[in-house]
Scaffold this motif. Sequence first.
Motif, PDB file in Angstrom:
ATOM      1  N   ASP A  53       0.841  -1.193   0.000  1.00 18.00           N
ATOM      2  CA  ASP A  53       0.000   0.000   0.000  1.00 18.00           C
ATOM      3  C   ASP A  53       0.882   1.251   0.000  1.00 18.00           C
ATOM      4  O   ASP A  53       2.006   1.237   0.511  1.00 18.00           O
ATOM      5  N   LYS A  54       0.355   2.331  -0.540  1.00  8.21           N
ATOM      6  CA  LYS A  54       1.100   3.599  -0.582  1.00  8.21           C
ATOM      7  C   LYS A  54       0.722   4.470   0.604  1.00  8.21           C
ATOM      8  O   LYS A  54      -0.471   4.627   0.909  1.00  8.21           O
ATOM      9  N   VAL A  55       1.732   5.044   1.251  1.00  3.93           N
ATOM     10  CA  VAL A  55       1.508   5.956   2.368  1.00  3.93           C
ATOM     11  C   VAL A  55       2.285   7.246   2.095  1.00  3.93           C
ATOM     12  O   VAL A  55       3.511   7.209   1.929  1.00  3.93           O
ATOM     13  N   ALA A  56       1.589   8.376   2.036  1.00  6.72           N
ATOM     14  CA  ALA A  56       2.219   9.658   1.734  1.00  6.72           C
ATOM     15  C   ALA A  56       2.747  10.323   3.002  1.00  6.72           C
ATOM     16  O   ALA A  56       2.227  10.111   4.099  1.00  6.72           O
ATOM     17  N   LEU A  57       3.788  11.140   2.809  1.00  6.90           N
ATOM     18  CA  LEU A  57       4.430  11.809   3.946  1.00  6.90           C
ATOM     19  C   LEU A  57       4.880  13.210   3.562  1.00  6.90           C
ATOM     20  O   LEU A  57       5.656  13.388   2.624  1.00  6.90           O
ATOM     21  N   SER A  58       4.369  14.216   4.282  1.00  7.09           N
ATOM     22  CA  SER A  58       4.842  15.593   4.143  1.00  7.09           C
ATOM     23  C   SER A  58       5.458  15.992   5.471  1.00  7.09           C
ATOM     24  O   SER A  58       4.760  16.047   6.487  1.00  7.09           O
ATOM     25  N   CYS A  59       6.758  16.262   5.464  1.00 14.77           N
ATOM     26  CA  CYS A  59       7.428  16.574   6.719  1.00 14.77           C
ATOM     27  C   CYS A  59       8.691  17.376   6.455  1.00 14.77           C
ATOM     28  O   CYS A  59       9.485  17.010   5.590  1.00 14.77           O
ATOM     29  N   PRO A  60       8.898  18.466   7.200  1.00 15.57           N
ATOM     30  CA  PRO A  60      10.139  19.242   7.034  1.00 15.57           C
ATOM     31  C   PRO A  60      11.326  18.491   7.617  1.00 15.57           C
ATOM     32  O   PRO A  60      11.203  17.330   8.034  1.00 15.57           O
ATOM     33  N   ASN A  61      12.459  19.157   7.678  1.00 17.45           N
ATOM     34  CA  ASN A  61      13.701  18.524   8.129  1.00 17.45           C
ATOM     35  C   ASN A  61      13.756  18.442   9.658  1.00 17.45           C
ATOM     36  O   ASN A  61      14.507  19.149  10.322  1.00 17.45           O
ATOM     37  N   VAL A  62      12.930  17.544  10.223  1.00 14.95           N
ATOM     38  CA  VAL A  62      12.848  17.338  11.671  1.00 14.95           C
ATOM     39  C   VAL A  62      12.882  15.836  11.939  1.00 14.95           C
ATOM     40  O   VAL A  62      12.697  15.030  11.024  1.00 14.95           O
ATOM     41  N   PRO A  63      13.112  15.425  13.192  1.00 16.69           N
ATOM     42  CA  PRO A  63      13.232  13.996  13.512  1.00 16.69           C
ATOM     43  C   PRO A  63      12.028  13.147  13.139  1.00 16.69           C
ATOM     44  O   PRO A  63      12.155  11.924  12.975  1.00 16.69           O
ATOM     45  N   TYR A  70      10.774   5.366   8.116  1.00 19.64           N
ATOM     46  CA  TYR A  70      11.136   3.983   8.376  1.00 19.64           C
ATOM     47  C   TYR A  70       9.961   3.185   8.939  1.00 19.64           C
ATOM     48  O   TYR A  70       9.865   1.970   8.729  1.00 19.64           O
ATOM     49  N   GLY A  71       9.045   3.858   9.632  1.00 24.69           N
ATOM     50  CA  GLY A  71       7.866   3.170  10.123  1.00 24.69           C
ATOM     51  C   GLY A  71       6.998   2.656   8.983  1.00 24.69           C
ATOM     52  O   GLY A  71       6.474   1.542   9.030  1.00 24.69           O
ATOM     53  N   ILE A  72       6.853   3.481   7.946  1.00 22.30           N
ATOM     54  CA  ILE A  72       6.086   3.066   6.760  1.00 22.30           C
ATOM     55  C   ILE A  72       6.735   1.845   6.118  1.00 22.30           C
ATOM     56  O   ILE A  72       6.060   0.869   5.746  1.00 22.30           O
ATOM     57  N   LEU A  73       8.067   1.886   5.993  1.00 22.61           N
ATOM     58  CA  LEU A  73       8.778   0.753   5.391  1.00 22.61           C
ATOM     59  C   LEU A  73       8.648  -0.507   6.245  1.00 22.61           C
ATOM     60  O   LEU A  73       8.500  -1.620   5.712  1.00 22.61           O
ATOM     61  N   LYS A  74       8.705  -0.352   7.554  1.00 25.42           N
ATOM     62  CA  LYS A  74       8.591  -1.510   8.444  1.00 25.42           C
ATOM     63  C   LYS A  74       7.231  -2.203   8.300  1.00 25.42           C
ATOM     64  O   LYS A  74       7.106  -3.414   8.493  1.00 25.42           O
ATOM     65  N   VAL A  78       4.749   1.401   0.865  1.00 26.10           N
ATOM     66  CA  VAL A  78       5.591   2.205  -0.020  1.00 26.10           C
ATOM     67  C   VAL A  78       5.488   3.665   0.395  1.00 26.10           C
ATOM     68  O   VAL A  78       4.381   4.202   0.518  1.00 26.10           O
ATOM     69  N   VAL A  79       6.636   4.319   0.616  1.00 24.84           N
ATOM     70  CA  VAL A  79       6.640   5.734   1.022  1.00 24.84           C
ATOM     71  C   VAL A  79       6.443   6.628  -0.199  1.00 24.84           C
ATOM     72  O   VAL A  79       7.117   6.455  -1.225  1.00 24.84           O
ATOM     73  N   VAL A  80       5.529   7.558  -0.079  1.00 27.05           N
ATOM     74  CA  VAL A  80       5.318   8.570  -1.118  1.00 27.05           C
ATOM     75  C   VAL A  80       5.670   9.928  -0.495  1.00 27.05           C
ATOM     76  O   VAL A  80       4.812  10.615   0.057  1.00 27.05           O
ATOM     77  N   PRO A  81       6.959  10.332  -0.533  1.00 24.42           N
ATOM     78  CA  PRO A  81       7.353  11.612   0.072  1.00 24.42           C
ATOM     79  C   PRO A  81       6.867  12.786  -0.771  1.00 24.42           C
ATOM     80  O   PRO A  81       7.051  12.804  -1.990  1.00 24.42           O
ATOM     81  N   LEU A  82       6.240  13.759  -0.126  1.00 20.79           N
ATOM     82  CA  LEU A  82       5.724  14.935  -0.811  1.00 20.79           C
ATOM     83  C   LEU A  82       6.467  16.182  -0.334  1.00 20.79           C
ATOM     84  O   LEU A  82       6.737  16.339   0.857  1.00 20.79           O
ATOM     85  N   ASP A  97      -2.965  10.451  -7.534  1.00 18.43           N
ATOM     86  CA  ASP A  97      -2.128   9.817  -8.547  1.00 18.43           C
ATOM     87  C   ASP A  97      -1.374   8.614  -7.985  1.00 18.43           C
ATOM     88  O   ASP A  97      -1.180   7.613  -8.664  1.00 18.43           O
ATOM     89  N   SER A  98      -0.945   8.713  -6.729  1.00 15.06           N
ATOM     90  CA  SER A  98      -0.174   7.624  -6.118  1.00 15.06           C
ATOM     91  C   SER A  98      -1.053   6.561  -5.495  1.00 15.06           C
ATOM     92  O   SER A  98      -0.571   5.515  -5.072  1.00 15.06           O
ATOM     93  N   GLU A  99      -2.358   6.855  -5.403  1.00 10.87           N
ATOM     94  CA  GLU A  99      -3.314   5.932  -4.769  1.00 10.87           C
ATOM     95  C   GLU A  99      -2.945   5.677  -3.308  1.00 10.87           C
ATOM     96  O   GLU A  99      -3.017   4.552  -2.808  1.00 10.87           O
ATOM     97  N   ALA A 100      -2.530   6.742  -2.618  1.00  9.24           N
ATOM     98  CA  ALA A 100      -2.128   6.624  -1.219  1.00  9.24           C
ATOM     99  C   ALA A 100      -3.315   6.223  -0.348  1.00  9.24           C
ATOM    100  O   ALA A 100      -4.418   6.736  -0.500  1.00  9.24           O
ATOM    101  N   LYS A 101      -3.055   5.295   0.594  1.00 13.71           N
ATOM    102  CA  LYS A 101      -4.089   4.827   1.514  1.00 13.71           C
ATOM    103  C   LYS A 101      -4.041   5.575   2.843  1.00 13.71           C
ATOM    104  O   LYS A 101      -4.981   5.505   3.638  1.00 13.71           O
ATOM    105  N   ALA A 102      -2.922   6.249   3.104  1.00 10.58           N
ATOM    106  CA  ALA A 102      -2.763   7.025   4.338  1.00 10.58           C
ATOM    107  C   ALA A 102      -1.850   8.203   4.071  1.00 10.58           C
ATOM    108  O   ALA A 102      -1.078   8.200   3.104  1.00 10.58           O
ATOM    109  N   TYR A 103      -1.958   9.220   4.935  1.00 13.00           N
ATOM    110  CA  TYR A 103      -1.185  10.441   4.715  1.00 13.00           C
ATOM    111  C   TYR A 103      -0.745  11.029   6.050  1.00 13.00           C
ATOM    112  O   TYR A 103      -1.559  11.347   6.904  1.00 13.00           O
ATOM    113  N   PHE A 104       0.574  11.152   6.244  1.00  6.27           N
ATOM    114  CA  PHE A 104       1.143  11.830   7.398  1.00  6.27           C
ATOM    115  C   PHE A 104       1.530  13.239   6.975  1.00  6.27           C
ATOM    116  O   PHE A 104       2.251  13.414   5.995  1.00  6.27           O
TER     117      PHE A 104
END
Length: 348
Positions: A53-63, A70-74, A78-82, A97-104
Motif C-alpha cells: 500500500d502507498k503511504v504519503a508523507l509531508s514533513c520538514p527537516n525534523v526527527p 522507516y515506520g512506513i517501510l517496516k 511504499v513511502v510517497v514523500p511529498l 495519482d499515487s493511490e495513497a491509503k494514508a497520509y502523514f
Amino acid sequence: MLNLSVLLEDSARTHPDRDAVVLGSSRLTYAQIDAAANQVANLLVDRGIWPGDKVALSCPNVPWFPIVYYGILKAGAVVVPLNVLLKGREVAYHLADSEAKAYFCFEGGEGLPMGAEGNLRVGVSGGAALPAELIKRVRERLGVQVLEGYGLSETSPVVTFGDPAREPRPGSIGVPIWGVEVKLVNSDWSEVEDDGTGSAIGEIAVKGHNVMKGYHGRPEATAEAIRGGWFRTGDLARRDKDGFYYIVDRAKDLIIRGGFNVYPREIEEVLVTHPAVSLAAVVGVPHESHGEEIKAFVILDRGAEARPDELIAWGREQMAAYKYPRIVEIVQSLPMTSTGKILKRELT
C-alpha cells in the motif's frame, strides 16, 4: 520484508546508543529512532495498511521524518514523500495519482542548524551541476574541496559521487557508487564508442539495485525510459580515461543553431568567468533562419555593472562563432525549483 528499514534495524543493534538524529540540542539514538518507527508501523498495520500500500508523507527537516519514513517501510508499505512546499491542490493531485491509503502531514518545525559549530572540511553538492568557476571560488574563499554527486528520483537517488581519496576533479560528478553501472548511450540505445580522448558525448544510462521499477500507472513512459534494466536519464555527459563522468547538459536543453549542436551549460560555464557575472542561464529561442538562437539570462554580481552589448562582445572573444549568445538579458533573479534548479522552460 526486506527493504531499507533493515539498515536502521542493523544500526540499532550494532550501535544502539550512537546519535542518529541531531536537531539543535535534541539528540535521538538509533535505538530510539528504531523503537519509534516500530510504533508507527504498528499503527499503520492496526489501521489496515497492507504490504504494498502507498503511504504519503509531508514533513520538514525534523526527527519525525526518519521515524515515520522507516515506520512506513517496516509496515511493508511504499513511502510517497511529498514536498512540504506543495499547496493543497497539488497535494490532492499526488495523493490521488499515487493511490495513497494514508497520509502523514507535519507542519512547522525548524531545520537543522547549519555552521553552528565545527570546521568545514569538505563541501558536498548535488541537485544541479555547479559551474567549475563557482567550485573554484568556494575553494579559494573557504579552503575546502567541493565533491559533486549525481542522481535522480528514479535512481533512489545517488548514481555517482566524487571520490575523496582521489585527486579532485572540478566539474566532475565522480564515479559510479557501489553496485551501480553507468554507460553513455546514443539515441538508439547503442553504447557510445570511447575514442580515448574523453570528449565523446552520450546520454547517461544507469543500471543497478537503485533503479526504480517504473513510473506508477505509466507503462508507456516506463518502456521508453527502461530497457534491459538500463534507465535513460536524459542527461548528456562525457567520461574521462579514469572513469570520471562530467555532465554536459540535459538532452532536452540542447540548442541546435544553424545545424550546430550548442550545449547551454558550456556557455553558462564561460559566462560566469566574467568578473561581473554571478549566475547565467542559457536557452534557445526561435530564429527564422538559424532555427534557434542563443539567449543568455544573466544575474550580475552585487555592485557590478555590465551592459548586454558588452557581454555579447566579450562572449564573441571567448567562444566559437556559433556558440556565443547573440541575445543577453540582465535580470535580478531566475525562476528556480524548490531544490535550486533553474526552470529553463519559463525563460523565453
